[in-house]
Design a protein around this motif. Structure first.
Motif, PDB file in Angstrom:
ATOM      1  N   TYR A 178      -1.962  50.112  47.077  1.00 40.19           N
ATOM      2  CA  TYR A 178      -2.159  50.715  45.750  1.00 40.19           C
ATOM      3  C   TYR A 178      -0.834  50.754  44.988  1.00 40.19           C
ATOM      4  O   TYR A 178       0.247  50.681  45.589  1.00 40.19           O
ATOM      5  N   GLN A 179      -0.958  50.890  43.676  1.00 49.03           N
ATOM      6  CA  GLN A 179       0.208  50.919  42.788  1.00 49.03           C
ATOM      7  C   GLN A 179       0.077  52.080  41.807  1.00 49.03           C
ATOM      8  O   GLN A 179      -0.857  52.088  41.000  1.00 49.03           O
ATOM      9  N   PRO A 180       0.973  53.050  41.831  1.00 45.74           N
ATOM     10  CA  PRO A 180       1.037  54.025  40.746  1.00 45.74           C
ATOM     11  C   PRO A 180       1.756  53.405  39.533  1.00 45.74           C
ATOM     12  O   PRO A 180       2.850  52.849  39.665  1.00 45.74           O
ATOM     13  N   TYR A 181       1.105  53.475  38.365  1.00 44.08           N
ATOM     14  CA  TYR A 181       1.709  53.011  37.125  1.00 44.08           C
ATOM     15  C   TYR A 181       2.448  54.191  36.490  1.00 44.08           C
ATOM     16  O   TYR A 181       1.835  55.226  36.212  1.00 44.08           O
ATOM     17  N   LEU A 182       3.746  54.022  36.237  1.00 45.14           N
ATOM     18  CA  LEU A 182       4.553  55.019  35.551  1.00 45.14           C
ATOM     19  C   LEU A 182       4.876  54.502  34.156  1.00 45.14           C
ATOM     20  O   LEU A 182       4.548  53.368  33.814  1.00 45.14           O
ATOM     21  N   SER A 183       5.535  55.311  33.349  1.00 42.95           N
ATOM     22  CA  SER A 183       5.849  54.898  31.982  1.00 42.95           C
ATOM     23  C   SER A 183       6.740  53.671  31.932  1.00 42.95           C
ATOM     24  O   SER A 183       6.602  52.827  31.053  1.00 42.95           O
ATOM     25  N   LYS A 208       7.728  51.699  34.884  1.00 38.54           N
ATOM     26  CA  LYS A 208       7.654  50.766  36.010  1.00 38.54           C
ATOM     27  C   LYS A 208       6.350  50.979  36.777  1.00 38.54           C
ATOM     28  O   LYS A 208       5.611  51.945  36.541  1.00 38.54           O
ATOM     29  N   ILE A 209       6.081  50.064  37.703  1.00 38.05           N
ATOM     30  CA  ILE A 209       4.964  50.184  38.625  1.00 38.05           C
ATOM     31  C   ILE A 209       5.565  50.175  40.021  1.00 38.05           C
ATOM     32  O   ILE A 209       6.418  49.336  40.325  1.00 38.05           O
ATOM     33  N   VAL A 210       5.169  51.111  40.862  1.00 36.73           N
ATOM     34  CA  VAL A 210       5.749  51.173  42.200  1.00 36.73           C
ATOM     35  C   VAL A 210       4.710  50.820  43.252  1.00 36.73           C
ATOM     36  O   VAL A 210       3.507  51.016  43.062  1.00 36.73           O
ATOM     37  N   VAL A 211       5.203  50.288  44.366  1.00 34.33           N
ATOM     38  CA  VAL A 211       4.334  49.939  45.486  1.00 34.33           C
ATOM     39  C   VAL A 211       5.151  50.079  46.770  1.00 34.33           C
ATOM     40  O   VAL A 211       6.356  49.824  46.783  1.00 34.33           O
ATOM     41  N   SER A 212       4.501  50.504  47.825  1.00 29.16           N
ATOM     42  CA  SER A 212       5.179  50.605  49.111  1.00 29.16           C
ATOM     43  C   SER A 212       5.524  49.215  49.635  1.00 29.16           C
ATOM     44  O   SER A 212       4.756  48.263  49.459  1.00 29.16           O
ATOM     45  N   ASP A 213       6.669  49.106  50.316  1.00 30.43           N
ATOM     46  CA  ASP A 213       7.027  47.819  50.915  1.00 30.43           C
ATOM     47  C   ASP A 213       6.121  47.486  52.106  1.00 30.43           C
ATOM     48  O   ASP A 213       6.209  46.395  52.676  1.00 30.43           O
ATOM     49  N   ARG A 214       5.233  48.409  52.451  1.00 30.05           N
ATOM     50  CA  ARG A 214       4.238  48.149  53.491  1.00 30.05           C
ATOM     51  C   ARG A 214       2.922  47.645  52.893  1.00 30.05           C
ATOM     52  O   ARG A 214       1.988  47.318  53.620  1.00 30.05           O
ATOM     53  N   GLY A 215       2.856  47.598  51.577  1.00 32.33           N
ATOM     54  CA  GLY A 215       1.607  47.277  50.902  1.00 32.33           C
ATOM     55  C   GLY A 215       1.007  45.942  51.293  1.00 32.33           C
ATOM     56  O   GLY A 215      -0.188  45.851  51.626  1.00 32.33           O
ATOM     57  N   ILE A 216       1.810  44.881  51.243  1.00 29.00           N
ATOM     58  CA  ILE A 216       1.303  43.541  51.572  1.00 29.00           C
ATOM     59  C   ILE A 216       0.850  43.494  53.026  1.00 29.00           C
ATOM     60  O   ILE A 216      -0.159  42.853  53.366  1.00 29.00           O
ATOM     61  N   HIS A 217       1.564  44.192  53.905  1.00 30.41           N
ATOM     62  CA  HIS A 217       1.169  44.252  55.311  1.00 30.41           C
ATOM     63  C   HIS A 217      -0.226  44.872  55.452  1.00 30.41           C
ATOM     64  O   HIS A 217      -1.058  44.388  56.233  1.00 30.41           O
ATOM     65  N   HIS A 218      -0.481  45.931  54.684  1.00 25.58           N
ATOM     66  CA  HIS A 218      -1.803  46.558  54.718  1.00 25.58           C
ATOM     67  C   HIS A 218      -2.876  45.565  54.259  1.00 25.58           C
ATOM     68  O   HIS A 218      -3.973  45.502  54.842  1.00 25.58           O
ATOM     69  N   LEU A 219      -2.583  44.806  53.216  1.00 25.69           N
ATOM     70  CA  LEU A 219      -3.541  43.806  52.727  1.00 25.69           C
ATOM     71  C   LEU A 219      -3.822  42.747  53.796  1.00 25.69           C
ATOM     72  O   LEU A 219      -4.973  42.356  54.014  1.00 25.69           O
ATOM     73  N   GLU A 220      -2.772  42.294  54.454  1.00 26.28           N
ATOM     74  CA  GLU A 220      -2.942  41.264  55.488  1.00 26.28           C
ATOM     75  C   GLU A 220      -3.775  41.785  56.656  1.00 26.28           C
ATOM     76  O   GLU A 220      -4.619  41.056  57.206  1.00 26.28           O
ATOM     77  N   ASP A 269       4.939  62.795  39.463  1.00 24.41           N
ATOM     78  CA  ASP A 269       4.105  63.721  38.690  1.00 24.41           C
ATOM     79  C   ASP A 269       3.446  63.045  37.492  1.00 24.41           C
ATOM     80  O   ASP A 269       2.343  63.411  37.099  1.00 24.41           O
ATOM     81  N   SER A 270       4.142  62.088  36.881  1.00 28.25           N
ATOM     82  CA  SER A 270       3.667  61.480  35.636  1.00 28.25           C
ATOM     83  C   SER A 270       3.126  60.081  35.895  1.00 28.25           C
ATOM     84  O   SER A 270       3.795  59.069  35.637  1.00 28.25           O
ATOM     85  N   ILE A 271       1.908  60.024  36.415  1.00 27.67           N
ATOM     86  CA  ILE A 271       1.260  58.752  36.720  1.00 27.67           C
ATOM     87  C   ILE A 271       0.260  58.420  35.612  1.00 27.67           C
ATOM     88  O   ILE A 271      -0.605  59.228  35.280  1.00 27.67           O
ATOM     89  N   VAL A 272       0.403  57.235  35.052  1.00 26.97           N
ATOM     90  CA  VAL A 272      -0.472  56.790  33.972  1.00 26.97           C
ATOM     91  C   VAL A 272      -1.792  56.256  34.540  1.00 26.97           C
ATOM     92  O   VAL A 272      -2.870  56.549  34.026  1.00 26.97           O
ATOM     93  N   LYS A 273      -1.693  55.493  35.616  1.00 21.73           N
ATOM     94  CA  LYS A 273      -2.865  54.841  36.199  1.00 21.73           C
ATOM     95  C   LYS A 273      -2.581  54.522  37.647  1.00 21.73           C
ATOM     96  O   LYS A 273      -1.421  54.356  38.048  1.00 21.73           O
ATOM     97  N   LEU A 274      -3.621  54.457  38.458  1.00 18.56           N
ATOM     98  CA  LEU A 274      -3.510  53.984  39.834  1.00 18.56           C
ATOM     99  C   LEU A 274      -4.326  52.704  39.982  1.00 18.56           C
ATOM    100  O   LEU A 274      -5.496  52.655  39.583  1.00 18.56           O
ATOM    101  N   MET A 275      -3.704  51.682  40.532  1.00 18.63           N
ATOM    102  CA  MET A 275      -4.390  50.423  40.820  1.00 18.63           C
ATOM    103  C   MET A 275      -4.561  50.305  42.330  1.00 18.63           C
ATOM    104  O   MET A 275      -3.590  50.452  43.085  1.00 18.63           O
ATOM    105  N   VAL A 276      -5.775  50.052  42.780  1.00 15.59           N
ATOM    106  CA  VAL A 276      -6.087  49.913  44.196  1.00 15.59           C
ATOM    107  C   VAL A 276      -6.600  48.502  44.447  1.00 15.59           C
ATOM    108  O   VAL A 276      -7.421  47.992  43.675  1.00 15.59           O
ATOM    109  N   VAL A 277      -6.121  47.868  45.516  1.00 13.92           N
ATOM    110  CA  VAL A 277      -6.534  46.501  45.843  1.00 13.92           C
ATOM    111  C   VAL A 277      -6.964  46.436  47.303  1.00 13.92           C
ATOM    112  O   VAL A 277      -6.291  46.991  48.181  1.00 13.92           O
TER     113      VAL A 277
END
Length: 294
Positions: free
Chosen positions: A100-105, A107-119, A163-171
């Protein structure tokens, strides 16, 4: 004054993520004739700005599915999600080892474990269904995992980190997990869940969608949504189609969107936006003004 709102991915952008010159020309001609041409996208504001500036376009932007509205070189509206809603969502996603990705004003952040979770998820999905098309999955989510402004952070993102998340993207390649996630998030209240593709969910604050964003843009310009035209291809465009005076679905659009559209144009690879301007928008204006003799 006519407002035209155009989606980006699957609509104005072709499959290679470029905007064809024919589409650029159609937008500029419409602007010269006095129409307000807006971009309405699920992408973050800075990402959408980066794309249209490459082509020398200057347009108002409804970004993050309506959570951010940018007009006349300034942000006129930005809606953040309630931390009491984002925290249990992030906790659930962490427990499920979901990308998942939290969208901030800024930037967009993602854990460096994210791709591993997808795999890992993809491995399980293919084990259950050997016919699952892995290449199609990676191609479908390429825009999301390589988008402008995405920054990796080390380790797990904790529910209280932002605290200030605009949107969450889940894949996820596991569509049954996405269905479960949507059901759980909807039960929380205080958020709306949409989708811009087969393998994602987009979560915004309640009261945020592209249709509401279009209302706010029209209020800014002193016009009404009944005087608007919208062009799109996916489910997150549906709120605009429900309120606009004319809805034009792309040739590659989801069937649900095509069913409620006024017209259907060519696909995003066939300059469907330019075709929509020439075939439906201009022709409709001529009919309205009595210039066609009909």
């Amino acid at each position: 004054m006519k407002v035209v709102a155009i989606d980006l991915d699957g609509t104005l952008l072709s499959e290679d993520l470029t905007i064809h010159e024919e589409n650029v020309r159609a937008i500029r001609e419409a602007q010269q004739q006095g129409s307000i041409i807006s971009i309405a996208t699920g992408r973050a504001l800075f990402d959408a700005q980066n794309i249209i500036e490459k082509y020398g376009l200057n347009c108002p932007i409804i970004a993050s599915n309506g959570a951010q509205i940018y007009v006349d070189n300034k942000k006129i509206d930005e809606q953040f999600m309630d931390p009491h809603i984002t925290q249990p969502i992030i906790q659930w996603l962490n427990e499920e080892n979901t990308y998942y990705q939290p969208y901030l004003s800024d930037k967009i952040v993602v854990s460096d474990r994210g791709i591993h979770h997808l795999e890992e998820e993809l491995h399980e999905v293919v084990k259950q269904d050997p016919s699952f098309n892995k290449d199609h999955f990676w191609e479908s989510i390429k825009v999301t995992i390589e988008q402008n402004g995405l920054q990796e952070v080390r380790g797990t993102i904790h529910p209280t980190d932002y605290d200030s998340i605009v949107k969450l993207m889940v894949v996820s390649p596991d569509t049954s997990k996405l269905k479960r996630a949507k059901e759980y998030f909807n039960q929380l209240g205080g958020c709306v869940v949409s989708s811009s593709g087969e393998f994602n969910l987009e979560i915004m604050s309640v009261g945020v969608d592209k249709g509401i964003g279009l209302h706010k843009l029209c209020d800014y310009y002193g016009t009404t949504v009944k005087n608007t035209v919208v062009i799109g291809d996916n489910l997150n465009d549906m709120p605009m189609f429900h309120v606009a005076g004319m809805g034009i679905a792309m040739g590659n659009a989801e069937e649900e969107l095509i069913k409620i559209a006024t017209f259907k144009t060519l696909s995003n690879n066939e300059c469907g936006v330019a075709y929509a301007f020439n075939k439906y928008i201009q022709e409709n204006e001529m009919v309205s003004s009595g210039l066609t003799g009909r």
